[in-house]
Design an enzyme around this catalytic site. Structure first.
Site, short mmCIF file in Angstrom:
data_model
loop_
_atom_site.label_atom_id
_atom_site.label_comp_id
_atom_site.label_asym_id
_atom_site.label_seq_id
_atom_site.Cartn_x
_atom_site.Cartn_y
_atom_site.Cartn_z
N LYS A 48 37.53 39.00 -12.49
CA LYS A 48 36.86 38.88 -11.19
C LYS A 48 36.21 37.50 -11.06
CE LYS A 48 32.68 41.02 -13.11
NZ LYS A 48 31.69 42.12 -12.99
N ARG A 144 22.66 51.62 -11.14
CA ARG A 144 23.12 50.69 -10.12
C ARG A 144 24.20 51.36 -9.27
NH1 ARG A 144 25.63 44.97 -11.97
NH2 ARG A 144 27.24 46.40 -12.68
N TYR A 269 16.00 10.81 -6.86
CA TYR A 269 15.12 11.38 -5.83
C TYR A 269 13.77 11.77 -6.42
CZ TYR A 269 19.04 11.76 -2.58
OH TYR A 269 20.09 11.49 -1.73
N MET A 317 23.51 15.77 -5.13
CA MET A 317 24.68 16.55 -4.71
C MET A 317 25.95 16.07 -5.40
SD MET A 317 26.23 17.19 -0.89
CE MET A 317 24.77 18.03 -0.30
#
Length: 379
Positions: A48, A144, A269, A317
């Protein structure tokens, strides 16, 4: 004329500095380790979340010869595998969400996990061309998904009475604390699952990666390893190497600039980091836009030219900066490893207060996956 999407894909692979190299041989090694841990159980290989970030169809194609079934979370993943030519049984570990999905499950010979009364009702009310294979999920203590132990007989009766359900029903559950060796909840879950399913016809499955590795009494008929197939430990205090596993992903990028920095000057930053000496700073072309964790603190290691260099300043980023040291000889174009055989992903995960699962799953789509030599077929 060539499909422009393919042309763009090729261009991306050529020009993107950040890459995830995927080693099929490592995955084959890892699944063989898991098979040796549970020699009497069948192997439901869990792929998955895009094969835990390693590439769904490539992972499945590599591991199909060593698997008895595949486990996925959602129908889209299962259909992708079928379209790729995977013919092994595929189990939807979350089952189905809407009645409209049921004909697709039958058409593509998928197996559904049934974990709630609403799913039973959808099955009962549906008109299907042939019966659907199902696993009934037992809530053994994680709370769950699944039927409580006292609800199992009623759910089982309803499923057996439903013409849309194949007669051979399996039983599965899931651990909540199997990575904590001293937690009594795990043995309690094993005891509950054993008691609820004792004497019932049908196969049973409880162990995922931690259960397969550390709780042999939980192996039953099927094991469902996931993260360990990719060479990553399911226990945060261990690395995959300590368990005899090999990391399947090597996340790399390139040095794009080398800058001189004077003592006291900041970089990045917010000026979070300031150099305590005159030094050289390396700028590496990877950032949170590629899936590298923005929360990585100063000092997080990066492997560069045979040594670890520390992260210096905030993750951007598209870039990170590292302190190369005043006498460094690193140059533009040198390869940097963010995690891989040289630098276990579990180490990075501990520094950013997460787990290896998250780091490999969140490597974004703009990072090309480059597959190394395929393993030889099992002989």
């Amino acid at each position: 004329m060539q499909d422009p999407r393919l042309m763009m894909s090729d261009l991306s692979t050529m020009t993107n500095a950040a890459r995830a190299f995927i080693d099929p041989e490592a995955m084959v090694h890892n699944i063989q380790v898991m098979r040796r841990k549970a020699p009497g159980s069948k192997m439901m290989t869990v792929v998955k979340s895009d094969g835990y970030g390693h590439g769904l169809t490539s992972v499945a194609t590599t591991l199909a010869p060593y698997s008895d079934a595949f486990g996925v979370a959602r129908i889209e993943e299962a259909l992708t595998l079928r379209q790729a030519g995977i013919t092994l049984p595929i189990v939807l570990l979350e089952g189905f969400y809407e009645a409209d999905e049921l004909p697709l499950l039958v058409e593509h010979q998928l197996t559904a996990t049934v974990h709630c009364d609403e799913q039973v009702a959808m099955l009962t009310q549906a008109t299907l061309p042939s019966p659907l294979s199902v696993w009934l999920k037992v809530d053994s203590g994680m709370h769950r998904l699944g039927f409580e132990p006292d609800q199992v007989p009623g759910a089982l009766f309803a499923l057996h009475a439903c013409d849309n359900v194949a007669p051979e029903i399996g039983y599965l559950s899931h651990f909540g604390c199997a990575d904590e060796m001293d937690n009594p909840i795990t043995q309690a879950q094993i005891d509950t699952f054993s008691r609820v399913t004792e004497g019932l016809p049908g196969e049973r499955s409880l162990a995922a990666s931690s259960g397969t590795l550390f709780w042999p009494q939980s192996h039953f008929d099927w094991v469902r390893p996931g993260i360990c197939l990719y060479g990553i430990s399911s226990r945060i205090e261990l690395t995959g190497d300590a368990l005899g596993l090999k990391p399947a992903m090597r996340l790399t990028s390139r040095v794009m600039a080398v800058r001189r920095l004077k003592a006291g000057e900041p970089v990045g930053y917010g000026a979070r980091w300031r150099s305590s000496r005159d030094t050289l700073i390396g700028v590496i072309a990877i950032g949170y836009g590629d899936g590298y964790p923005r929360s990585a603190p100063d000092g997080t290691p990066v492997w560069l030219n045979g040594r670890e260099v520390p992260l210096a300043g905030r993750v951007s980023m598209d870039m990170i900066t590292v302190d190369l040291g005043p006498d460094a000889t690193d140059k533009v174009g040198d390869e940097a490893v963010l995690w891989g055989p040289e630098l276990p992903v579990e180490r990075i995960a501990r520094l950013v207060d997460t787990i290896g699962y998250e780091l490999v799953c969140q490597v974004t789509g703009r990072v090309p996956r480059q597959y190394l030599t395929n393993p030889s077929p099992r002989g």
